[in-house]
Design a protein around this motif. Structure first.
Motif, PDB file in Angstrom:
ATOM      1  N   GLY A 631     120.903 -23.694  46.203  1.00 40.91           N
ATOM      2  CA  GLY A 631     119.946 -24.218  45.242  1.00 40.91           C
ATOM      3  C   GLY A 631     119.628 -23.257  44.121  1.00 40.91           C
ATOM      4  O   GLY A 631     119.280 -23.677  43.005  1.00 40.91           O
ATOM      5  N   SER A 632     119.747 -21.961  44.392  1.00 43.20           N
ATOM      6  CA  SER A 632     119.432 -20.968  43.365  1.00 43.20           C
ATOM      7  C   SER A 632     120.470 -20.918  42.257  1.00 43.20           C
ATOM      8  O   SER A 632     120.232 -20.311  41.210  1.00 43.20           O
ATOM      9  CB  SER A 632     119.308 -19.582  44.000  1.00 43.20           C
ATOM     10  N   THR A 633     121.637 -21.542  42.474  1.00 47.27           N
ATOM     11  CA  THR A 633     122.711 -21.471  41.476  1.00 47.27           C
ATOM     12  C   THR A 633     122.609 -22.561  40.414  1.00 47.27           C
ATOM     13  O   THR A 633     123.408 -22.561  39.470  1.00 47.27           O
ATOM     14  CB  THR A 633     124.076 -21.568  42.167  1.00 47.27           C
ATOM     15  N   PHE A 634     121.668 -23.478  40.552  1.00 47.81           N
ATOM     16  CA  PHE A 634     121.505 -24.513  39.530  1.00 47.81           C
ATOM     17  C   PHE A 634     120.825 -23.909  38.304  1.00 47.81           C
ATOM     18  O   PHE A 634     119.931 -23.062  38.428  1.00 47.81           O
ATOM     19  CB  PHE A 634     120.689 -25.683  40.077  1.00 47.81           C
ATOM     20  N   PRO A 635     121.218 -24.332  37.120  1.00 46.74           N
ATOM     21  CA  PRO A 635     120.696 -23.696  35.902  1.00 46.74           C
ATOM     22  C   PRO A 635     119.194 -23.845  35.711  1.00 46.74           C
ATOM     23  O   PRO A 635     118.580 -23.017  35.035  1.00 46.74           O
ATOM     24  CB  PRO A 635     121.476 -24.397  34.774  1.00 46.74           C
ATOM     25  N   ASP A 636     118.584 -24.881  36.290  1.00 46.36           N
ATOM     26  CA  ASP A 636     117.147 -25.069  36.109  1.00 46.36           C
ATOM     27  C   ASP A 636     116.323 -24.486  37.251  1.00 46.36           C
ATOM     28  O   ASP A 636     115.118 -24.745  37.347  1.00 46.36           O
ATOM     29  CB  ASP A 636     116.820 -26.556  35.962  1.00 46.36           C
ATOM     30  N   ALA A 637     116.959 -23.694  38.135  1.00 44.45           N
ATOM     31  CA  ALA A 637     116.216 -23.082  39.243  1.00 44.45           C
ATOM     32  C   ALA A 637     115.189 -22.091  38.692  1.00 44.45           C
ATOM     33  O   ALA A 637     115.508 -21.295  37.799  1.00 44.45           O
ATOM     34  CB  ALA A 637     117.176 -22.368  40.189  1.00 44.45           C
ATOM     35  N   PRO A 638     113.952 -22.116  39.182  1.00 39.82           N
ATOM     36  CA  PRO A 638     112.931 -21.184  38.684  1.00 39.82           C
ATOM     37  C   PRO A 638     113.291 -19.741  39.015  1.00 39.82           C
ATOM     38  O   PRO A 638     113.997 -19.467  39.992  1.00 39.82           O
ATOM     39  CB  PRO A 638     111.660 -21.622  39.407  1.00 39.82           C
ATOM     40  N   HIS A 639     112.788 -18.832  38.212  1.00 38.26           N
ATOM     41  CA  HIS A 639     113.110 -17.408  38.385  1.00 38.26           C
ATOM     42  C   HIS A 639     112.171 -16.814  39.437  1.00 38.26           C
ATOM     43  O   HIS A 639     111.182 -16.162  39.126  1.00 38.26           O
ATOM     44  CB  HIS A 639     112.965 -16.669  37.058  1.00 38.26           C
ATOM     45  N   ILE A 640     112.518 -17.061  40.714  1.00 40.61           N
ATOM     46  CA  ILE A 640     111.676 -16.537  41.799  1.00 40.61           C
ATOM     47  C   ILE A 640     112.396 -15.463  42.606  1.00 40.61           C
ATOM     48  O   ILE A 640     111.817 -14.890  43.522  1.00 40.61           O
ATOM     49  CB  ILE A 640     111.235 -17.661  42.756  1.00 40.61           C
ATOM     50  N   PHE A 641     113.649 -15.192  42.260  1.00 43.57           N
ATOM     51  CA  PHE A 641     114.434 -14.232  43.034  1.00 43.57           C
ATOM     52  C   PHE A 641     114.436 -12.881  42.329  1.00 43.57           C
ATOM     53  O   PHE A 641     114.922 -12.744  41.204  1.00 43.57           O
ATOM     54  CB  PHE A 641     115.865 -14.743  43.227  1.00 43.57           C
ATOM     55  N   LEU A 642     113.880 -11.884  43.014  1.00 44.28           N
ATOM     56  CA  LEU A 642     113.801 -10.534  42.476  1.00 44.28           C
ATOM     57  C   LEU A 642     114.703  -9.605  43.273  1.00 44.28           C
ATOM     58  O   LEU A 642     114.951  -9.825  44.465  1.00 44.28           O
ATOM     59  CB  LEU A 642     112.361 -10.016  42.529  1.00 44.28           C
ATOM     60  N   THR A 643     115.150  -8.558  42.621  1.00 43.68           N
ATOM     61  CA  THR A 643     115.903  -7.509  43.294  1.00 43.68           C
ATOM     62  C   THR A 643     114.964  -6.353  43.614  1.00 43.68           C
ATOM     63  O   THR A 643     113.799  -6.328  43.188  1.00 43.68           O
ATOM     64  CB  THR A 643     117.050  -7.019  42.410  1.00 43.68           C
ATOM     65  N   ASP A 644     115.475  -5.390  44.359  1.00 41.18           N
ATOM     66  CA  ASP A 644     114.684  -4.187  44.625  1.00 41.18           C
ATOM     67  C   ASP A 644     114.288  -3.507  43.321  1.00 41.18           C
ATOM     68  O   ASP A 644     113.163  -3.005  43.176  1.00 41.18           O
ATOM     69  CB  ASP A 644     115.480  -3.214  45.500  1.00 41.18           C
TER      70      ASP A 644
END
Length: 716
Positions: A631-644
């Motif tokens: 689901g994170s690969t869809f272009p409209d996915a919200p920016h909720i994934f952070l890196t270290d």
């Protein structure tokens, strides 16, 4: 209201002896009256299942993840695309989430509402088993089937979390029941009900429902000779009804979800990845384990406990039926050596847990060829002859249930699996077991074999009960001086057997000191096993069969109550509701501002109950994995994934950050943040940390805060 339910009325009306089953009348003897049977079933359900809907809170991982998907439906009104934490969640069929979303809208966002549809599903499953067994085998088997469903360990255990198996089991068994009704009575309503139930089963679990229904149905039709009645199933108009129910969601989901990973959308991910590749063990991501073959099969003795103890009686009755069929010159058994050799080959595959596609295809093709040759030979000799000599409704039910449950067990012995995947086989297996028990009870005084095997079951139950009582008594005695620790997670071993991807992995974490937190459930279980098995055996020896079997059910029921209390004691470890409440408490006391960012470190499954109880989405640090990956690969996915790196860059700046850290990631976060963290709460190794001191001192009685300088881990 319960007694007015249509399925209950069906069960009540079917209590009459089935004229198509000449053997059914003798199995009505000694059965409780209709009102008594229904009252006992309703009482067991209220005590064991309805009362358990309120606690513990939603558990992390699948339980709260699925509740979050239903919560999104209830809040947004999007009934097509499932979302978890605002990310597309395309791997599941929608019906269970629709039901829970409706429950949320009626009862609010709470544990009771999340688990109520499953609780009702168990009740309906027991009533269906009661009605079907009564029609096929008589009132006593019907009563036994009902109480067996409600007291089997696996049925109870695998309805503690929000998974679709109980609904799938109910719908598939309804479709099979309607299949028999349509064939035996040429009932048009039953035929259309079959197609409708099958369609709902597809909307519950996907295409696997079609594999089980059509696989079992096709084998049954060939063996029984009922394939000649295929028009009674209304295949053309029924298929249209099936498509009218299933097609709209699949089409809309496909149209609304395109452009994901590698250009794939819903259709590839749902049909290929989640069905074909999952079966082959090549699903993306590969986050499922598979039980070893010997463990997969033997664990069903646990899931069907205590009724699995009567398996020898079922085998005994099956052998007698086999001999009777041979004496009647049943066609298929004239070549029984060929079928025996073929069965040995299949058994070898299952026990060795082999999965080599070309070899399996050859074996399957060989079985089909043998079957077709035998059928053609018999048709030449006697046109229209069935492979099996099936006359009564009881025989038809027995054949269909045996084929259906066997297909499910074989399928998941080859596929990737979780312990609860074979749940849909529980009702048919329990019905067959209970019918064997009733037949053994009926011939108890005149048949030595029946008496021997039913006595073996009671002896095993009594010996096992004594062993469990001794083990629990020893644990209670050795822990008598141990202090009660509410947070049992601090006392567990955390061995990580199966990396916790198997649902029963946490059982291996139990330690001696943790037993002190389980004194009450251990005492109840000890009492149940100290007296129940012995009393049941004594009643059996006195030929009081109904009382003996009911005592087994009551013993299991008391044990399940103890098991539920133990599960509640594991709440701090299995759920993160208390950490969500801590955040809300700090906000209510104005110790922290309500303008803060809540983050979870690692996969969202580690703390999925936090966004549910907070009622808001959260950001994930290094959590773009498992159910969140596609689901994170869809272009409209919200920016909720952070890196270290993102976490370090924002830590201590802007709005306050509150980070949930699961036990598995504590060392990683310590290395990453070092002394730049303040511990807000810690439970079962899980922690809430923030990036700055509190806005003001909290009330002494409401919050206990420990600053971490320099390390996060403090002595416990």
């Amino acid at each position: 209201m319960l007694l007015q339910h249509p399925i209950v009325q069906t069960a009540a009306s079917s209590l009459r002896t089935d004229p198509s089953n000449p053997d059914s009348s003798k199995f009505h003897a000694g059965a409780p009256r209709q009102s008594t049977a229904l009252a006992i079933l309703a009482g067991l359900w209220l005590i064991l299942f309805f009362a358990a809907l309120f606690a513990p809170p939603l558990l992390d991982d699948a339980d709260a993840t699925h509740a979050n998907a239903a919560r999104h439906i209830a809040l947004t009104g999007d009934w097509v695309t499932l979302h978890v934490n605002s990310i597309r969640y395309l791997e599941k069929a929608p019906l269970p989430y629709w039901l829970v979303a409706i429950s949320f809208r009626i009862f609010g966002f709470n544990t009771f509402a999340a688990h109520l549809p499953q609780g009702i599903g168990v009740l309906l499953l027991a009533i269906l088993g009661y009605a079907w067994a009564n029609k096929a085998f008589g009132a006593r088997t019907a009563f036994y089937t009902g109480i067996a469903v409600l007291t089997a360990a696996g049925v109870f255990l695998f309805t503690r979390i929000f998974i679709p198996e109980v609904l799938l089991s109910l719908l598939l068994c309804i479709s099979l029941y309607c299949l028999l009704e349509a064939l035996s009575r040429s009932n048009t309503r039953s035929a259309y009900a079959m197609w409708a139930a099958l369609a709902l089963a597809v909307l519950t679990k996907g295409l696997v429902a079609l594999v089980f229904f059509f696989g079992a149905g096709a084998i049954y039709l060939v063996l029984s000779g009922d394939y000649r009645k295929w028009r009674a199933l209304r295949p053309f108009t029924g298929l249209l009804l099936f498509l009218a129910i299933t097609a709209p969601w699949h089409i809309l989901a496909g149209l609304r979800n395109t452009g994901g990973m590698n250009g794939h959308g819903f259709f590839w991910f749902y049909f290929i990845n989640e069905h074909v590749l999952r079966f082959l063990g090549k699903r993306i991501p590969m986050d499922y384990n598979k039980l070893p073959g010997y463990l997969f099969w033997s664990l069903h003795l646990v899931w069907l406990f205590p009724w699995a103890l009567f398996l020898p009686s079922l085998c005994d009755q099956s052998i007698k039926a086999f001999i009777a069929h041979r004496r009647a010159s049943t066609p298929i058994f004239e070549n029984w050596p060929v079928w025996t050799a073929y069965g040995v080959a299949i058994l070898g595959i299952l026990l060795r847990n082999l999965f080599h596609a070309p070899y399996l295809l050859v074996v399957a093709a060989a079985g089909l060829v043998i079957l077709l040759i035998e059928l053609r030979r018999r048709q030449r000799l006697e046109p229209g002859t069935a492979l099996l000599h099936i006359e009564t409704y009881a025989q038809r039910t027995t054949l269909l249930l045996a084929v259906y449950s066997g297909l499910i067990l074989v399928f998941f012995s080859l596929s990737t699996n979780q312990e609860y995947y074979t749940f849909p086989a529980y009702l048919p297996l329990l019905m067959l077991l209970m019918h064997a028990v009733v037949r053994s009870e009926t011939t108890f005084s005149i048949d030595k074999a029946s008496r021997r095997w039913i006595t073996v079951a009671h002896a095993a139950f009594t010996i096992l009960g004594i062993a469990i009582f001794v083990a629990l008594a020893y644990g209670l005695w050795t822990s008598r001086k141990e202090a009660f620790v509410p947070d049992i997670g601090d006392l567990l071993a955390h061995r990580g057997v199966g990396d916790y991807t198997l649902s029963m992995s946490h059982l291996f974490d139990l330690t001696g000191p943790s037993f002190a937190a389980l004194r009450l459930p251990a005492t109840l279980a000890a009492i149940a096993f100290a007296f129940g098995p012995a009393i049941a055996w004594l009643l059996r020896q006195q030929r009081r069969h109904l009382a003996a079997t009911t005592t087994i059910a009551l013993t299991s029921g008391l044990f399940l109550i103890a098991a539920h209390i133990a599960l509640v004691r594991f709440e701090p470890m299995l759920s993160s509701q208390d950490l969500a409440e801590k955040i809300q408490e700090l906000e209510d006391d104005r110790v922290i501002s309500r303008d803060n960012e809540v983050l979870l470190y690692g996969d969202q499954a580690y703390g999925s109950s936090i966004p549910f109880y907070l009622g808001e989405d959260v950001e994930l640090v290094e959590g773009r994995s498992t159910s969140m990956l596609f689901g994170s690969t869809f272009p409209d996915a919200p920016h909720i994934f952070l890196t270290d790196a993102d976490l370090l860059a924002g830590w201590g700046t802007g709005e306050r950050k509150i980070l949930f850290v699961p036990l598995e990631k504590r060392d990683d976060v310590d290395k990453l943040l070092g002394s730049r963290q303040v511990l807000l709460e810690e439970t079962s190794g899980k922690a809430l940390v923030t990036d700055r001191p509190l806005d003001r001192q909290p009330p002494v009685d409401s919050v206990h805060i420990r600053s971490v300088f320099p390390a996060l881990h403090l002595p416990r």
